[in-house]
Design a protein around this motif. Structure first.
Motif, PDB file in Angstrom:
ATOM      1  N   LEU A 140     -42.477 -84.152  97.139  1.00  0.00           N
ATOM      2  CA  LEU A 140     -41.879 -83.418  96.730  1.00  0.00           C
ATOM      3  C   LEU A 140     -41.559 -81.730  96.354  1.00  0.00           C
ATOM      4  O   LEU A 140     -39.908 -81.300  96.401  1.00  0.00           O
ATOM      5  N   GLU A 141     -42.461 -80.908  97.072  1.00  0.00           N
ATOM      6  CA  GLU A 141     -42.025 -79.508  96.691  1.00  0.00           C
ATOM      7  C   GLU A 141     -41.639 -80.019  97.940  1.00  0.00           C
ATOM      8  O   GLU A 141     -40.667 -78.452  98.172  1.00  0.00           O
ATOM      9  N   LYS A 184     -37.850 -79.993  97.497  1.00  0.00           N
ATOM     10  CA  LYS A 184     -37.404 -79.235  96.346  1.00  0.00           C
ATOM     11  C   LYS A 184     -37.061 -78.296  97.402  1.00  0.00           C
ATOM     12  O   LYS A 184     -35.561 -77.374  96.455  1.00  0.00           O
ATOM     13  N   PRO A 208     -38.167 -91.238  97.013  1.00  0.00           N
ATOM     14  CA  PRO A 208     -37.928 -90.300  95.837  1.00  0.00           C
ATOM     15  C   PRO A 208     -36.399 -89.344  96.740  1.00  0.00           C
ATOM     16  O   PRO A 208     -35.664 -89.078  95.182  1.00  0.00           O
ATOM     17  N   TYR A 212     -38.337 -81.085  89.400  1.00  0.00           N
ATOM     18  CA  TYR A 212     -39.424 -80.950  89.578  1.00  0.00           C
ATOM     19  C   TYR A 212     -40.437 -82.080  89.540  1.00  0.00           C
ATOM     20  O   TYR A 212     -39.800 -83.192  90.102  1.00  0.00           O
ATOM     21  N   SER A 213     -41.347 -81.661  90.446  1.00  0.00           N
ATOM     22  CA  SER A 213     -42.891 -82.602  89.995  1.00  0.00           C
ATOM     23  C   SER A 213     -43.235 -83.214  89.501  1.00  0.00           C
ATOM     24  O   SER A 213     -43.390 -82.515  88.664  1.00  0.00           O
ATOM     25  N   TYR A 264     -48.627 -87.232  97.959  1.00  0.00           N
ATOM     26  CA  TYR A 264     -47.080 -87.481  97.204  1.00  0.00           C
ATOM     27  C   TYR A 264     -46.039 -85.858  96.398  1.00  0.00           C
ATOM     28  O   TYR A 264     -45.117 -85.832  96.210  1.00  0.00           O
ATOM     29  N   ALA A 265     -47.184 -84.689  96.123  1.00  0.00           N
ATOM     30  CA  ALA A 265     -46.892 -83.906  95.046  1.00  0.00           C
ATOM     31  C   ALA A 265     -45.904 -83.177  96.062  1.00  0.00           C
ATOM     32  O   ALA A 265     -45.063 -81.873  96.658  1.00  0.00           O
ATOM     33  N   THR A 273     -41.297 -88.796  88.840  1.00  0.00           N
ATOM     34  CA  THR A 273     -42.695 -88.639  87.399  1.00  0.00           C
ATOM     35  C   THR A 273     -43.214 -90.106  88.260  1.00  0.00           C
ATOM     36  O   THR A 273     -43.489 -91.379  86.967  1.00  0.00           O
ATOM     37  N   ALA A 295     -36.615 -85.588  87.670  1.00  0.00           N
ATOM     38  CA  ALA A 295     -37.641 -85.335  87.931  1.00  0.00           C
ATOM     39  C   ALA A 295     -38.510 -86.781  88.092  1.00  0.00           C
ATOM     40  O   ALA A 295     -38.110 -87.624  87.818  1.00  0.00           O
ATOM     41  N   VAL A 338     -48.809 -80.541  89.968  1.00  0.00           N
ATOM     42  CA  VAL A 338     -47.005 -80.852  89.734  1.00  0.00           C
ATOM     43  C   VAL A 338     -47.159 -80.486  88.554  1.00  0.00           C
ATOM     44  O   VAL A 338     -47.448 -78.759  88.111  1.00  0.00           O
ATOM     45  N   ASP A 339     -45.330 -79.689  88.207  1.00  0.00           N
ATOM     46  CA  ASP A 339     -45.100 -79.248  87.546  1.00  0.00           C
ATOM     47  C   ASP A 339     -44.934 -80.536  86.408  1.00  0.00           C
ATOM     48  O   ASP A 339     -45.576 -79.340  85.193  1.00  0.00           O
TER      49      ASP A 339
END
Ligand SMILES: [Zn+2]
Ligand SMILES: [Zn+2]
Length: 243
Positions: free
Chosen positions: A53-54, A57, A18, A67-68, A49-50, A36, A34, A91-92
Protein backbone atom coordinates in the motif's frame (compact mmCIF):
# COMPACT_ATOMS: atom_id res chain seq x y z
CA UNK A 1 -13.59 15.52 1.24
CA UNK A 2 -15.46 12.83 -0.74
CA UNK A 3 -13.82 9.69 0.60
CA UNK A 4 -14.37 6.09 1.62
CA UNK A 5 -12.01 4.83 4.33
CA UNK A 6 -13.30 1.29 4.90
CA UNK A 7 -13.04 -1.42 2.26
CA UNK A 8 -11.53 -4.85 1.77
CA UNK A 9 -9.29 -6.36 -0.89
CA UNK A 10 -8.11 -9.83 -1.84
CA UNK A 11 -5.61 -9.68 1.05
CA UNK A 12 -8.58 -10.73 3.25
CA UNK A 13 -12.13 -11.50 2.09
CA UNK A 14 -12.51 -8.90 -0.66
CA UNK A 15 -12.87 -10.01 -4.27
CA UNK A 16 -10.58 -7.44 -5.90
CA UNK A 17 -6.95 -6.41 -5.58
CA UNK A 18 -6.07 -3.11 -3.87
CA UNK A 19 -5.19 -1.72 -7.33
CA UNK A 20 -8.66 -2.58 -8.67
CA UNK A 21 -10.44 -1.06 -5.65
CA UNK A 22 -8.34 2.13 -5.83
CA UNK A 23 -8.84 2.44 -9.59
CA UNK A 24 -12.62 2.09 -9.15
CA UNK A 25 -12.63 4.63 -6.32
CA UNK A 26 -10.74 7.13 -8.48
CA UNK A 27 -13.19 6.50 -11.32
CA UNK A 28 -16.12 7.27 -8.99
CA UNK A 29 -14.50 10.57 -8.13
CA UNK A 30 -13.40 9.83 -4.57
CA UNK A 31 -10.65 12.16 -3.39
CA UNK A 32 -9.35 9.69 -0.81
CA UNK A 33 -9.64 5.98 -0.16
CA UNK A 34 -8.37 3.53 2.46
CA UNK A 35 -7.83 -0.21 2.08
CA UNK A 36 -8.59 -1.73 5.48
CA UNK A 37 -8.31 -5.50 5.33
CA UNK A 38 -9.39 -7.81 8.15
CA UNK A 39 -6.48 -8.99 10.26
CA UNK A 40 -5.89 -11.50 13.02
CA UNK A 41 -3.06 -11.51 15.52
CA UNK A 42 -1.40 -14.22 13.42
CA UNK A 43 -1.67 -12.42 10.05
CA UNK A 44 1.98 -12.63 9.00
CA UNK A 45 1.16 -11.01 5.64
CA UNK A 46 0.55 -7.58 7.20
CA UNK A 47 4.11 -6.21 6.68
CA UNK A 48 4.00 -7.10 2.96
CA UNK A 49 0.47 -5.70 2.68
CA UNK A 50 1.48 -2.44 4.33
CA UNK A 51 4.57 -2.14 2.09
CA UNK A 52 2.41 -2.80 -0.98
CA UNK A 53 0.00 0.00 0.00
CA UNK A 54 2.91 2.37 0.73
CA UNK A 55 4.23 1.77 -2.81
CA UNK A 56 0.77 2.31 -4.28
CA UNK A 57 0.43 5.68 -2.50
CA UNK A 58 3.10 7.19 -4.73
CA UNK A 59 1.53 5.81 -7.89
CA UNK A 60 -1.99 7.01 -6.99
CA UNK A 61 -1.13 10.44 -5.69
CA UNK A 62 -1.94 12.45 -8.81
CA UNK A 63 -5.49 11.03 -8.91
CA UNK A 64 -6.48 9.95 -5.41
CA UNK A 65 -5.03 9.94 -1.93
CA UNK A 66 -4.53 6.47 -0.47
CA UNK A 67 -4.43 5.55 3.22
CA UNK A 68 -3.46 2.15 4.58
CA UNK A 69 -5.49 0.49 7.29
CA UNK A 70 -6.52 -2.68 9.02
CA UNK A 71 -9.80 -3.79 10.61
CA UNK A 72 -9.35 -5.72 13.84
CA UNK A 73 -12.03 -7.48 15.84
CA UNK A 74 -12.59 -7.14 19.57
CA UNK A 75 -11.57 -10.32 21.35
CA UNK A 76 -12.40 -9.63 24.99
CA UNK A 77 -14.62 -7.71 27.37
CA UNK A 78 -11.68 -5.29 27.84
CA UNK A 79 -11.89 -4.20 24.20
CA UNK A 80 -8.59 -5.77 23.14
CA UNK A 81 -8.23 -6.24 19.40
CA UNK A 82 -7.10 -9.21 17.34
CA UNK A 83 -4.01 -7.54 15.88
CA UNK A 84 -0.35 -7.89 16.77
CA UNK A 85 0.97 -4.61 18.26
CA UNK A 86 3.74 -4.63 15.63
CA UNK A 87 1.06 -3.86 13.00
CA UNK A 88 0.23 -0.47 14.51
CA UNK A 89 3.18 1.45 13.13
CA UNK A 90 2.81 -0.10 9.66
CA UNK A 91 -0.56 1.42 8.73
CA UNK A 92 -2.26 4.82 8.90
CA UNK A 93 -5.59 3.73 10.38
CA UNK A 94 -6.81 1.04 12.75
CA UNK A 95 -10.49 0.21 12.62
CA UNK A 96 -11.83 -1.58 15.68
CA UNK A 97 -15.04 -3.55 15.34
CA UNK A 98 -17.16 -5.97 17.30
CA UNK A 99 -18.06 -8.91 15.07
CA UNK A 100 -18.98 -11.25 17.92
CA UNK A 101 -19.99 -10.01 21.36
CA UNK A 102 -17.42 -11.24 23.91
CA UNK A 103 -18.44 -12.85 27.18
CA UNK A 104 -16.37 -14.33 29.98
CA UNK A 105 -14.41 -17.18 28.37
CA UNK A 106 -15.72 -16.74 24.83
CA UNK A 107 -18.38 -15.10 22.68
CA UNK A 108 -22.15 -14.94 22.65
CA UNK A 109 -23.66 -17.08 19.91
CA UNK A 110 -27.07 -16.70 18.32
CA UNK A 111 -28.17 -19.94 20.02
CA UNK A 112 -27.44 -18.36 23.42
CA UNK A 113 -30.08 -15.80 22.62
CA UNK A 114 -32.92 -18.10 23.76
CA UNK A 115 -31.16 -19.09 27.00
CA UNK A 116 -29.70 -15.78 28.16
CA UNK A 117 -31.37 -12.71 29.52
CA UNK A 118 -31.11 -9.85 27.05
CA UNK A 119 -29.68 -7.71 29.86
CA UNK A 120 -26.68 -10.06 30.22
CA UNK A 121 -25.85 -9.75 26.51
CA UNK A 122 -26.29 -5.98 26.65
CA UNK A 123 -24.08 -5.78 29.74
CA UNK A 124 -21.27 -7.66 28.03
CA UNK A 125 -21.68 -5.65 24.84
CA UNK A 126 -21.48 -2.38 26.80
CA UNK A 127 -18.33 -3.50 28.58
CA UNK A 128 -16.64 -4.55 25.32
CA UNK A 129 -17.80 -1.42 23.48
CA UNK A 130 -16.58 0.90 26.23
CA UNK A 131 -13.30 -1.03 26.28
CA UNK A 132 -12.97 -0.49 22.54
CA UNK A 133 -13.64 3.24 22.98
CA UNK A 134 -10.80 3.33 25.52
CA UNK A 135 -8.37 1.28 23.44
CA UNK A 136 -5.56 3.69 22.47
CA UNK A 137 -4.59 1.60 19.43
CA UNK A 138 -7.94 2.17 17.73
CA UNK A 139 -8.72 5.19 15.52
CA UNK A 140 -12.13 4.38 14.07
CA UNK A 141 -15.06 2.47 15.55
CA UNK A 142 -16.31 0.45 12.58
CA UNK A 143 -20.04 -0.30 12.15
CA UNK A 144 -20.87 0.58 15.79
CA UNK A 145 -23.83 -1.28 17.34
CA UNK A 146 -24.32 -3.50 14.25
CA UNK A 147 -23.68 -6.67 16.25
CA UNK A 148 -26.69 -6.09 18.52
CA UNK A 149 -29.24 -6.57 15.72
CA UNK A 150 -28.77 -10.33 15.70
CA UNK A 151 -29.72 -10.49 19.38
CA UNK A 152 -32.96 -8.57 19.01
CA UNK A 153 -31.60 -5.58 20.97
CA UNK A 154 -33.26 -2.28 20.09
CA UNK A 155 -32.05 1.20 20.88
CA UNK A 156 -34.79 1.51 23.49
CA UNK A 157 -33.11 -1.36 25.39
CA UNK A 158 -29.86 0.63 25.63
CA UNK A 159 -28.64 3.43 27.93
CA UNK A 160 -28.42 5.84 25.01
CA UNK A 161 -27.38 8.92 27.02
CA UNK A 162 -24.45 7.03 28.57
CA UNK A 163 -23.39 5.42 25.27
CA UNK A 164 -23.39 8.72 23.40
CA UNK A 165 -21.55 10.46 26.27
CA UNK A 166 -18.84 7.81 26.10
CA UNK A 167 -18.59 8.01 22.31
CA UNK A 168 -18.18 11.79 22.41
CA UNK A 169 -15.67 11.70 25.28
CA UNK A 170 -13.54 8.97 23.66
CA UNK A 171 -12.29 11.15 20.80
CA UNK A 172 -12.65 8.16 18.47
CA UNK A 173 -13.95 8.58 14.95
CA UNK A 174 -17.39 7.03 14.67
CA UNK A 175 -18.16 5.29 11.42
CA UNK A 176 -21.49 5.61 9.73
CA UNK A 177 -21.44 2.35 7.83
CA UNK A 178 -23.69 2.37 4.77
CA UNK A 179 -23.40 -1.39 4.28
CA UNK A 180 -24.92 -2.20 7.66
CA UNK A 181 -26.82 1.10 7.84
CA UNK A 182 -25.51 1.58 11.36
CA UNK A 183 -25.52 3.24 13.88
CA UNK A 184 -29.14 4.30 13.89
CA UNK A 185 -30.25 7.88 13.48
CA UNK A 186 -30.74 8.47 17.20
CA UNK A 187 -27.16 7.48 18.05
CA UNK A 188 -25.85 9.63 15.22
CA UNK A 189 -27.85 12.71 16.17
CA UNK A 190 -27.18 12.57 19.91
CA UNK A 191 -23.47 11.77 19.49
CA UNK A 192 -23.10 14.52 16.90
CA UNK A 193 -24.76 17.02 19.25
CA UNK A 194 -22.26 15.99 21.93
CA UNK A 195 -19.34 16.66 19.57
CA UNK A 196 -18.53 13.23 18.09
CA UNK A 197 -16.67 13.17 14.78
CA UNK A 198 -17.88 10.97 11.93
CA UNK A 199 -16.77 9.17 8.82
CA UNK A 200 -19.12 7.75 6.18
CA UNK A 201 -17.80 4.44 4.89
CA UNK A 202 -19.00 1.65 2.65
CA UNK A 203 -17.20 -1.48 3.94
CA UNK A 204 -17.20 -2.68 0.32
CA UNK A 205 -15.81 -6.11 -0.53
CA UNK A 206 -15.81 -5.79 -4.34
CA UNK A 207 -15.77 -3.15 -7.08
CA UNK A 208 -19.53 -3.37 -7.84
CA UNK A 209 -20.29 -2.77 -4.10
CA UNK A 210 -17.94 0.19 -4.09
CA UNK A 211 -19.70 1.74 -7.06
CA UNK A 212 -23.23 1.07 -5.73
CA UNK A 213 -22.39 2.22 -2.19
CA UNK A 214 -20.77 5.45 -3.36
CA UNK A 215 -24.25 6.87 -4.00
CA UNK A 216 -25.19 6.22 -0.37
CA UNK A 217 -21.93 7.79 0.85
CA UNK A 218 -22.71 10.88 -1.21
CA UNK A 219 -26.35 10.97 0.00
CA UNK A 220 -25.32 10.88 3.66
CA UNK A 221 -22.73 13.60 3.08
CA UNK A 222 -25.35 15.86 1.52
CA UNK A 223 -28.07 15.06 4.04
CA UNK A 224 -26.38 14.94 7.42
CA UNK A 225 -25.18 17.90 9.40
CA UNK A 226 -22.60 16.26 11.62
CA UNK A 227 -18.89 16.98 11.61
CA UNK A 228 -16.95 14.70 9.24
CA UNK A 229 -13.38 14.08 10.27
CA UNK A 230 -10.58 15.97 8.54
CA UNK A 231 -8.46 12.87 8.14
CA UNK A 232 -5.17 14.60 7.28
CA UNK A 233 -5.44 16.82 10.32
CA UNK A 234 -6.35 13.85 12.47
CA UNK A 235 -3.33 11.86 11.23
CA UNK A 236 -0.87 14.72 11.60
CA UNK A 237 -2.11 15.35 15.13
CA UNK A 238 -1.87 11.67 16.01
CA UNK A 239 1.67 11.39 14.60
CA UNK A 240 2.92 14.48 16.42
CA UNK A 241 1.39 13.43 19.75
CA UNK A 242 2.66 9.85 19.76
CA UNK A 243 5.98 9.15 21.53
ZN1 LIG B 1 -16.46 -5.45 10.20
ZN1 LIG C 1 -15.07 -4.28 7.14
Amino acid sequence: MFMDLHMHSSYSDGRNTPEEMIEAAAGIGYEAVAITDHVWRTSDWVPAYAAHLEALKERCRPRIRLYSGIEAKVTSLDGDIDADPSFDALVDLILGSIHRIPKTGGYWSKSDREKAKKSEIIGDWLQAFYGLLQNPRVDIIAHPLSELNGFGVRETDLPMAEITDRIAASGKILELNVRYNTPDQQVIRISADKGAVFLISSDSHAVPDLIANSRLVREYMDKEHFRIVDIDRYLSFRTSSSP
